[in-house]
Design a protein around this motif. Structure first.
Motif, short mmCIF file in Angstrom:
data_model
loop_
_atom_site.label_atom_id
_atom_site.label_comp_id
_atom_site.label_asym_id
_atom_site.label_seq_id
_atom_site.Cartn_x
_atom_site.Cartn_y
_atom_site.Cartn_z
N ASN A 77 0.76 -1.31 0.10
CA ASN A 77 -0.02 0.02 0.14
C ASN A 77 1.25 1.10 -0.29
O ASN A 77 1.00 2.34 1.01
N LEU A 78 1.16 1.35 -1.21
CA LEU A 78 2.51 2.66 -0.89
C LEU A 78 1.88 4.30 -1.00
O LEU A 78 2.66 4.84 -0.67
N ALA A 79 0.79 4.34 -1.44
CA ALA A 79 -0.45 5.87 -0.89
C ALA A 79 -0.19 5.90 0.65
O ALA A 79 0.30 6.94 1.26
N SER A 80 -0.33 4.63 1.35
CA SER A 80 -0.35 4.78 2.14
C SER A 80 0.37 5.01 2.93
O SER A 80 0.97 5.99 4.09
N HIS A 81 1.80 4.75 2.76
CA HIS A 81 2.28 4.82 3.26
C HIS A 81 3.82 5.42 2.97
O HIS A 81 4.33 6.75 3.59
N ARG A 82 3.07 6.38 1.84
CA ARG A 82 3.21 7.99 1.27
C ARG A 82 2.52 9.04 2.47
O ARG A 82 3.76 9.61 3.17
N VAL A 83 1.79 8.63 2.82
CA VAL A 83 0.83 9.50 3.44
C VAL A 83 1.28 10.00 5.37
O VAL A 83 1.37 10.44 6.11
N LEU A 84 1.72 8.78 6.01
CA LEU A 84 2.35 8.16 7.00
C LEU A 84 3.47 8.78 6.73
O LEU A 84 3.98 9.65 8.48
N ALA A 85 5.06 8.93 6.01
CA ALA A 85 5.58 9.20 6.14
C ALA A 85 5.87 10.71 6.39
O ALA A 85 7.13 11.74 7.13
N ARG A 86 4.53 11.87 5.69
CA ARG A 86 4.41 12.78 6.01
C ARG A 86 4.57 13.29 7.17
O ARG A 86 4.64 14.36 6.79
N LEU A 87 3.44 12.25 7.51
CA LEU A 87 3.49 12.79 8.73
C LEU A 87 4.14 12.52 10.04
O LEU A 87 3.55 12.85 10.85
N GLY A 88 5.62 12.04 9.39
CA GLY A 88 6.57 11.77 10.44
C GLY A 88 6.83 10.73 10.96
O GLY A 88 6.99 9.97 11.98
N PHE A 89 5.97 9.77 10.63
CA PHE A 89 5.68 8.06 10.77
C PHE A 89 6.63 7.85 10.43
O PHE A 89 7.38 7.54 9.21
N ARG A 90 7.58 6.71 11.12
CA ARG A 90 8.36 5.49 10.44
C ARG A 90 7.93 4.12 10.50
O ARG A 90 7.11 3.81 11.21
N ARG A 91 8.26 3.38 10.08
CA ARG A 91 8.39 2.01 9.54
C ARG A 91 9.10 1.36 10.64
O ARG A 91 10.40 2.17 11.06
N VAL A 92 8.57 0.42 11.89
CA VAL A 92 9.68 -0.12 13.22
C VAL A 92 9.15 -1.21 13.42
O VAL A 92 8.35 -1.72 12.67
N GLU A 93 9.83 -2.50 13.42
CA GLU A 93 9.87 -3.69 13.72
C GLU A 93 8.90 -3.97 14.88
O GLU A 93 8.97 -3.70 15.97
N GLU A 94 8.08 -4.59 14.76
CA GLU A 94 6.93 -4.99 15.84
C GLU A 94 6.89 -6.58 15.86
O GLU A 94 6.83 -7.56 15.27
N PRO A 95 7.50 -6.75 17.22
CA PRO A 95 8.14 -7.77 18.35
C PRO A 95 6.94 -9.16 17.50
O PRO A 95 5.28 -8.61 17.88
N GLY A 96 6.94 -10.17 17.23
CA GLY A 96 6.26 -11.95 16.77
C GLY A 96 5.94 -11.06 15.54
O GLY A 96 4.78 -12.13 15.60
N ALA A 97 5.76 -9.81 14.71
CA ALA A 97 4.44 -9.60 13.60
C ALA A 97 5.67 -10.51 11.87
O ALA A 97 6.60 -10.45 11.98
N GLY A 114 13.10 4.40 20.49
CA GLY A 114 13.72 3.14 21.18
C GLY A 114 13.68 2.09 20.25
O GLY A 114 13.35 0.83 20.63
N VAL A 115 12.70 2.15 18.98
CA VAL A 115 12.20 1.13 18.38
C VAL A 115 12.94 1.25 17.25
O VAL A 115 13.21 1.92 16.60
N GLY A 116 13.62 0.03 17.13
CA GLY A 116 14.50 -0.80 15.87
C GLY A 116 13.65 -0.73 14.56
O GLY A 116 12.62 -0.54 14.32
N GLU A 117 14.55 0.10 13.74
CA GLU A 117 13.69 0.33 12.39
C GLU A 117 14.15 -1.23 11.71
O GLU A 117 15.08 -2.03 11.81
N PRO A 118 13.29 -1.77 10.67
CA PRO A 118 13.74 -2.75 10.07
C PRO A 118 15.02 -2.49 9.13
O PRO A 118 15.40 -1.57 8.52
#
Length: 343
Positions: free
Chosen positions: A303-323, A339-343
């Protein structure tokens, strides 16, 4: 001292000195074209043009096709005009690709002296006061000085399109804490879905004021989590201001847990691609953050469009334990990601 001032005939002398310094080059954010020179040299025409620049700030002013309401300012240092800034209150498809919310230019003789950075910083505060968050600021790919200025003011590069670098900057526009009532965005209102409307959606009814294709399957999934009368965390219609149509939904996956809340959102296909989702998610996130909450979201990997919207607002993709990252990606706002490591 650098100031942004409203255009005024009192500064006409230094305005024309600035224009001469550009030697016929484009003056971004000015509303001026070199072909206007002969006409605007007439003091009466110049005064009328300056007045029009001021009226462009009014939402009820009739503007030419392709123009949007704008706050036009001149960059003044020690009483003399050394550049121009335009803060555009909305984005057209053209401005979304090139131009952005803020256009600015500094006269050649005043460059590399911190003028651009100071002016852009003040323009960002002007945008924040108008509730614009985030703002898009662009520059040509070979304009390294402008790119550095944008980055120094918090710009995050989204992409390059046809030789144009597109950066987004959070302005910190104020917002009311989340509550059971509507959340107000610039381009849409986020209106809580009532129990009666939820029942109609489940029954497959189409109501006046609901866009074609609404509700989507994801909207029905959202209302499936409603267990009582609407509250701050319930799903909301995304009601577009331009036509009053509900074109999607946004809401939270239940109340906060340990100060963290997850959002979900989406629009009907016809409402996508014009920047509406950026405004909608920004309004929701700012309202949640004004309540002292941290915000997270999940997306599908493609979902590249959603990725772009989140990044515009300062969100970062992070690792979620067990996901399983192949099934879903996890995103967190800046504070939530600490404090959460990035992939």
């Amino acid at each position: 001292m650098i100031e942004l001032v409203r255009p005024t005939v009192d500064l006409s002398g230094s305005w024309w000195e600035m224009v001469d310094d550009f030697a016929g080059a484009t003056i971004h954010g000015s509303g001026y074209r070199p072909s206007d020179r002969d006409v605007l040299r007439d003091p009466a025409a110049f005064e009328e043009w300056v007045d029009w620049l001021g009226r462009m700030e009014r939402s009820d002013e009739a503007l030419p096709v392709g123009r949007v309401p704008s706050s036009n300012r001149w960059i003044v240092r020690d009483g003399r005009v050394v550049g121009t800034v335009a803060v555009r209150h909305a984005l057209t498809p053209s401005l979304l690709a090139e131009g952005g919310h803020i256009g600015y230019a500094v006269a050649p003789g005043a460059r590399r002296q911190g003028v651009a950075r100071a002016a852009l910083g003040q323009a960002l505060r002007l945008a924040a006061a108008r509730g614009i968050d985030p703002v898009l600021v662009t520059c040509d790919v070979d304009n390294t000085a402008s790119a550095r200025t944008i980055t120094s003011c918090g710009g995050v590069l989204e992409d390059e399109r046809d030789g144009v670098l597109r950066h987004w900057i959070r302005t910190g526009a104020p917002a009311e804490p989340i509550g059971p009532g509507p959340v107000e965005g610039r381009e849409a209102r986020l209106v809580p879905i009532t129990a009666e409307e939820a029942a109609a959606m489940r029954a497959g009814e189409s109501r006046p004021g609901w866009a074609e294709g609404y509700p989507r399957e994801d909207d029905l999934d959202a209302i499936g989590m409603m267990t009582s009368a609407p509250d701050a965390w319930s799903p909301r219609h995304v009601v577009r201001r331009s036509d009053g149509l509900a074109v999607g939904s946004i809401g939270c996956f239940g109340p906060p847990q340990d100060g963290v809340v997850e959002v979900g959102y989406g629009l009907v296909p016809a409402a996508r691609g014009g920047g509406l989702m950026t405004d909608v998610l920004s309004a929701m996130v700012r309202s949640l953050e004004a309540s002292g909450l941290r915000v997270v979201a999940h997306t599908e990997p493609d979902n590249l469009a959603s990725h772009r919207v989140l990044a515009r607002l300062g969100f970062r993709r992070v690792e979620e334990p067990g996901a399983d990252a192949r099934a879903e990606w996890f995103w967190a706002s800046g504070a939530a990601a600490d404090g959460v490591g990035e992939p």
